[in-house]
Design an enzyme around this catalytic site. Structure first.
Site, short mmCIF file in Angstrom:
data_model
loop_
_atom_site.label_atom_id
_atom_site.label_comp_id
_atom_site.label_asym_id
_atom_site.label_seq_id
_atom_site.Cartn_x
_atom_site.Cartn_y
_atom_site.Cartn_z
N CYS A 176 0.89 -1.26 0.11
CA CYS A 176 0.07 0.10 0.09
C CYS A 176 0.91 1.22 0.04
O CYS A 176 0.45 2.33 0.10
CB CYS A 176 -0.83 -0.13 1.39
SG CYS A 176 -2.06 -1.60 1.11
N HIS A 317 -2.30 8.23 6.11
CA HIS A 317 -2.58 6.90 5.48
C HIS A 317 -3.79 6.34 6.13
O HIS A 317 -4.62 5.69 5.38
CB HIS A 317 -1.33 5.94 5.87
CG HIS A 317 -1.51 4.69 5.21
ND1 HIS A 317 -1.37 4.63 3.73
CD2 HIS A 317 -1.64 3.50 5.85
CE1 HIS A 317 -1.43 3.22 3.47
NE2 HIS A 317 -1.69 2.76 4.71
N GLU A 328 -0.44 5.78 13.56
CA GLU A 328 -0.09 7.24 12.78
C GLU A 328 -0.44 8.36 13.51
O GLU A 328 0.33 9.33 13.68
CB GLU A 328 -0.83 7.09 11.51
CG GLU A 328 -0.53 8.32 10.43
CD GLU A 328 -1.09 7.88 9.14
OE1 GLU A 328 -2.09 7.17 8.94
OE2 GLU A 328 -0.93 8.97 8.21
N LYS A 365 -9.52 8.40 2.71
CA LYS A 365 -10.05 6.88 2.65
C LYS A 365 -11.59 6.63 2.99
O LYS A 365 -12.29 5.82 2.86
CB LYS A 365 -9.08 5.95 3.42
CG LYS A 365 -7.99 5.79 2.80
CD LYS A 365 -7.08 4.52 3.34
CE LYS A 365 -5.73 4.26 2.48
NZ LYS A 365 -4.60 5.48 2.86
N HIS A 370 -9.80 2.12 0.67
CA HIS A 370 -8.28 2.06 0.65
C HIS A 370 -7.97 1.38 -0.73
O HIS A 370 -8.19 0.38 -1.01
CB HIS A 370 -7.87 1.05 1.80
CG HIS A 370 -6.47 0.80 1.70
ND1 HIS A 370 -5.39 1.50 0.97
CD2 HIS A 370 -5.42 0.06 2.66
CE1 HIS A 370 -4.32 1.32 1.33
NE2 HIS A 370 -4.28 0.56 2.19
N PHE A 431 1.82 -3.41 4.22
CA PHE A 431 1.94 -4.74 4.67
C PHE A 431 3.75 -4.92 4.31
O PHE A 431 4.15 -4.72 3.15
CB PHE A 431 1.32 -5.88 3.90
CG PHE A 431 0.01 -6.04 4.44
CD1 PHE A 431 -0.62 -5.13 5.45
CD2 PHE A 431 -0.68 -7.09 4.14
CE1 PHE A 431 -2.03 -5.19 5.72
CE2 PHE A 431 -1.98 -7.43 4.58
CZ PHE A 431 -2.77 -6.35 5.49
C1 LIG Z 1 2.67 11.18 8.35
O1 LIG Z 1 3.46 10.72 9.15
C2 LIG Z 1 3.85 11.94 10.01
C3 LIG Z 1 5.11 11.35 10.80
O2 LIG Z 1 4.40 10.40 11.68
C4 LIG Z 1 3.02 12.62 10.63
O3 LIG Z 1 3.42 13.83 11.35
C5 LIG Z 1 2.09 13.08 9.80
O4 LIG Z 1 0.88 13.60 10.65
C6 LIG Z 1 1.51 11.90 8.93
N1 LIG Z 1 0.56 12.48 7.95
C7 LIG Z 1 -0.57 12.12 8.04
C8 LIG Z 1 -1.22 12.84 7.06
O5 LIG Z 1 -1.11 11.37 8.58
C1 LIG Z 2 4.41 1.75 8.93
O1 LIG Z 2 4.12 0.69 7.78
C2 LIG Z 2 3.24 -0.43 8.40
C3 LIG Z 2 3.44 -1.69 7.29
O2 LIG Z 2 2.88 -2.77 8.02
C4 LIG Z 2 2.10 -0.05 8.68
O3 LIG Z 2 1.28 -1.24 9.06
C5 LIG Z 2 2.13 0.98 9.51
O4 LIG Z 2 0.93 1.35 10.03
C6 LIG Z 2 3.08 2.13 9.49
N1 LIG Z 2 3.19 2.80 10.52
C7 LIG Z 2 2.41 3.84 10.79
C8 LIG Z 2 2.54 4.60 12.19
O5 LIG Z 2 1.42 4.25 10.09
#
Ligand SMILES: *[C@@H]1O[C@H](CO)[C@@H](O)[C@H](O)[C@H]1NC(C)=O
Ligand SMILES: *[C@@H]1O[C@H](CO)[C@@H](O)[C@H](O)[C@H]1NC(C)=O
Ligand SMILES: *[C@@H]1O[C@H](CO)[C@@H](O)[C@H](O)[C@H]1NC(C)=O
Ligand SMILES: *[C@@H]1O[C@H](CO)[C@@H](O)[C@H](O)[C@H]1NC(C)=O
Length: 446
Positions: A176, A317, A328, A365, A370, A431
Site C-alpha cells: 500500500c 494513510h 499514525e 479513505k 483503501h 504490509f
Molecule cells: C505522516 O506521518 C508523519 C510522521 O508520523 C505525521 O507527522 C504526519 O501527521 C502523518 N501525516 C498524516 C497525513 O498522517
Molecule cells: C508503517 O508501515 C506499516 C506496514 O505494515 C504499517 O502497518 C504501519 O501502520 C506504518 N506505521 C504507521 C505509524 O502508520
C-alpha cells in the site's frame, strides 16, 4: 545547483468518479463512493464476511460524466491484452499528460522522459481464472497473454510504448505504499539527472470475492457496516473496524523545474521532501507509537528544510483500522508536538510547538476506501489539490472521535475546511512494514 522537481499534471480515477474534477468535487462535498458487493453479478460475494467495497462506476458516460468506459481509453485489442489495472493506468497517464500539455514530440524529449508506475496486487483475477482452467483442462487452456496480463510492471511498459518514452521505465511494488514510492522514486530520477520528465503513479483493480476473502481472513477489512456501506470506512472514528477495499488509479507528471519553466507549464507545486523507512516489526501491524512512519515523516520534513510546525495539512494513510490509525496519530503527534522526542533531530530542539487542535490531518479513505497500490498516488493528488484550492478535504463518517486521549488533533470531520495550505505531507504505509512520506510545497521559490 541541485535539480528541483515540480508537479505539472494530474490524472485520477476513484470510486467517487473518473477524472480529477468529479473525484475532487464529490470528495469536498463529503460524499462516499462505497457500495454493497451484493449488487454485483458474482454470487460468490455472499460468502465473504465483508460486503462493502469502493468500485469505480462503470457507465457509458465516460470522463465527462465521471464514469468509466473502457473503450474511451484503450483499443479493443488493448482491452483484451491488458488487465483492468493497466486500463486504469493508461487512462490516468493520458489525463495527466493532457493536463500538463506535455507532448514528447522529438527523439531528444522521448529519451529524457520516463515512467514509474506500480500496482500492489495487480491482476489477481486472471491468475485465479488461469489456475482454474489449467486445473480443469490443462495446458491448452492457458492463454499466451496470461504472463503479460499479470506482470506488475506491465502498466509502465504500456505507457512508455504508447508515448514512445525511452527514459527510465521503472515499477515499484511495496503493497500500500506503492503509489507514493512511485512518485518519490520518480522524483529522485529527475533530481539525479536520469530524466527531465516522469509520468508516475499507481493503479489497483483487484476487487473480487477471492481477494476480499484473503483480506477478510487476515482480519483487515470492515465487517460491521454491511447494511450501510457508505458508513463503513471511518478513519479515526471510535466505531472503525477495518479498511474498505477500493479500486482506482492516480498519476502525476513530474518535471525538472527549469524544464517546466522553459515551456511555460502550469506548476501545481514542488516535491520538497521524500522520506522512506521500515518498521522492522511485524508483517501487518505497526509499532504502537508509529516509529516507522515517524522516521519517514521526519526525513521528508528535514529534506524540505522546514520544521514540523510549518506543515499545514497532513493527508494521513489512516485506513480505518483500529491499530493503524492510532499508530499514525501517535507518530504525527510525536513529530508535531513533543519536539524533544528521542527521534527528534537536534536542529528541531526547542522548535515552536503546535497546539494539538492546530494539527490538521484528514484521511480521504473515509470517502473512497483503501486503494492499496494506488492509494499513495491518489492521496498525493488530493494533497496537491488541497494546496491549490486552499481547502482541507474531510474525513467522512467521523461521528465520534476515538476516545483515546491521544486523538485531539483536527481531523476535519465530515465537512471540508477552508485553509491556506503552503506545505502538505502525504503518508503511506503497507504490509511488510514499509512507510513513506512526501512533503509538498505549493509555492516554488525562485
Ligand atoms: C505522516 O506521518 C508523519 C510522521 O508520523 C505525521 O507527522 C504526519 O501527521 C502523518 N501525516 C498524516 C497525513 O498522517
Ligand atoms: C508503517 O508501515 C506499516 C506496514 O505494515 C504499517 O502497518 C504501519 O501502520 C506504518 N506505521 C504507521 C505509524 O502508520
Ligand atoms: C463507451 O463509449 C463509446 C464511445 O466512446 C460508446 O460507443 C460506447 O457505447 C460506450 N460504452 C458503453 C459500455 O456504454
Ligand atoms: C489548521 O487549521 C486551522 C483552522 O483553519 C488553523 O487555525 C491552523 O493554523 C492550522 N494549522 C496549521 C499548522 O496550519
Amino acid at each position: 545547483m541541485s535539480r528541483r522537481v515540480v508537479i505539472t499534471g494530474l490524472g485520477l480515477i476513484t470510486p467517487l468518479g473518473v477524472g480529477v474534477k468529479h473525484s475532487w468535487s464529490r470528495l469536498l462535498a463529503g460524499e462516499s463512493g462505497i457500495t454493497s458487493t451484493l449488487t454485483r453479478p458474482d454470487k460468490a460475494y455472499e460468502s465473504v464476511p465483508t460486503k462493502v467495497a469502493g468500485f469505480v462506476r462503470d457507465g457509458p458516460g465516460g470522463v465527462e460524466q465521471g464514469e468509466w468506459n473502457t473503450s474511451e481509453w484503450v483499443s479493443k485489442s488493448e482491452e483484451r491484452r491488458m488487465g483492468r489495472y493497466s486500463h486504469f493506468a493508461l487512462s490516468v497517464a493520458e489525463q495527466a499528460l493532457r493536463d500538463a500539455e506535455f507532448v514528447a514530440d522529438t527523439e531528444a524529449l522521448k529519451r529524457r522522459t520516463g515512467v514509474c508506475f506500480g500496482t500492489g496486487i495487480g491482476n489477481l483475477d486472471d491468475t485465479y481464472d488461469s489456475a482454474l482452467s489449467f486445473d480443469k483442462v490443462g495446458y491448452k487452456k492457458v492463454s499466451p497473454l496470461m504472463v503479460p496480463r499479470l506482470l506488475q510492471n506491465m502498466a509502465s511498459g504500456y505507457i512508455s510504448m504508447k508515448y514512445g518514452f525511452k527514459g527510465p521505465i521503472h515499477s515499484v511494488t511495496t503493497a500500500c505504499t506503492t503509489g507514493l514510492h512511485s512518485i518519490g522514486d520518480a522524483s529522485r530520477f529527475i533530481k539525479f539527472g536520469d530524466a527531465d520528465v516522469m509520468v508516475a503513479g499507481g493503479a489497483e483493480a483487484c476487487i473480487s470475492p477471492f481477494s476480499l476473502s484473503g483480506f477478510a481472513r487476515a482480519k483487515s477489512v470492515s465487517t460491521e457496516f454491511n447494511d450501510n456501506p457508505a458508513a463503513a470506512s471511518r478513519p479515526f472514528d471510535s466505531a472503525r473496524n477495518g479498511f474498505v477495499m477500493g479500486e482506482g488509479a492516480g498519476a502525476v507528471v513530474l518535471e525538472e523545474l527549469q524544464h517546466a519553466l522553459d515551456r511555460g507549464a502550469k506548476i501545481y507545486g514542488e516535491i520538497v521532501g521524500y522520506g522512506l523507512s521500515g518498521d522492522a516489526h511485524h508483517i501487518t501491524a505497526p509499532p504502537p507509537r508509529g516509529d516507522g512512519i515517524l522516521l519517514s515523516m521526519t526525513s521528508a520534513v528535514r529534506q524540505a528544510g522546514i520544521r514540523p510546525a510549518d506543515i499545514d495539512y497532513v493527508n494521513a494513510h489512516a485506513t480505518s483500522t483500529p491499530q493503524g490509525d492510532a499508530a499514525e496519530n501517535a507518530a504525527i503527534r510525536r513529530l508535531m508536538l513533543e519536539g524533544e522526542d528521542d527521534e527528534t533531530p537536534a536542529e528541531w530542539n526547542g522548535f515552536k510547538k503546535l497546539d494539538p487542535q492546530e494539527i490538521n490531518i484528514s484521511s480521504t479513505k473515509g470517502a473512497i476506501g483503501h486503494l492499496l497500490g494506488a492509494a499513495g498516488a491518489v492521496e498525493t493528488i488530493f494533497s496537491v489539490l488541497a494546496m491549490k484550492d486552499g481547502v482541507l478535504p474531510p474525513t467522512i463518517n467521523l461521528d465520534n472521535i476515538d476516545p483515546n486521549p491521544d486523538f485531539t488533533c483536527n481531523y476535519v470531520p465530515n465537512k471540508a475546511q477552508k485553509k491556506d495550505v503552503a506545505y502538505a505531507l502525504s503518508n503511506s504505509s503497507g504490509f511488510g512494514g514499509t512507510n513513506a512520506t512526501l512533503c509538498l510545497s505549493r509555492d516554488v521559490s525562485m
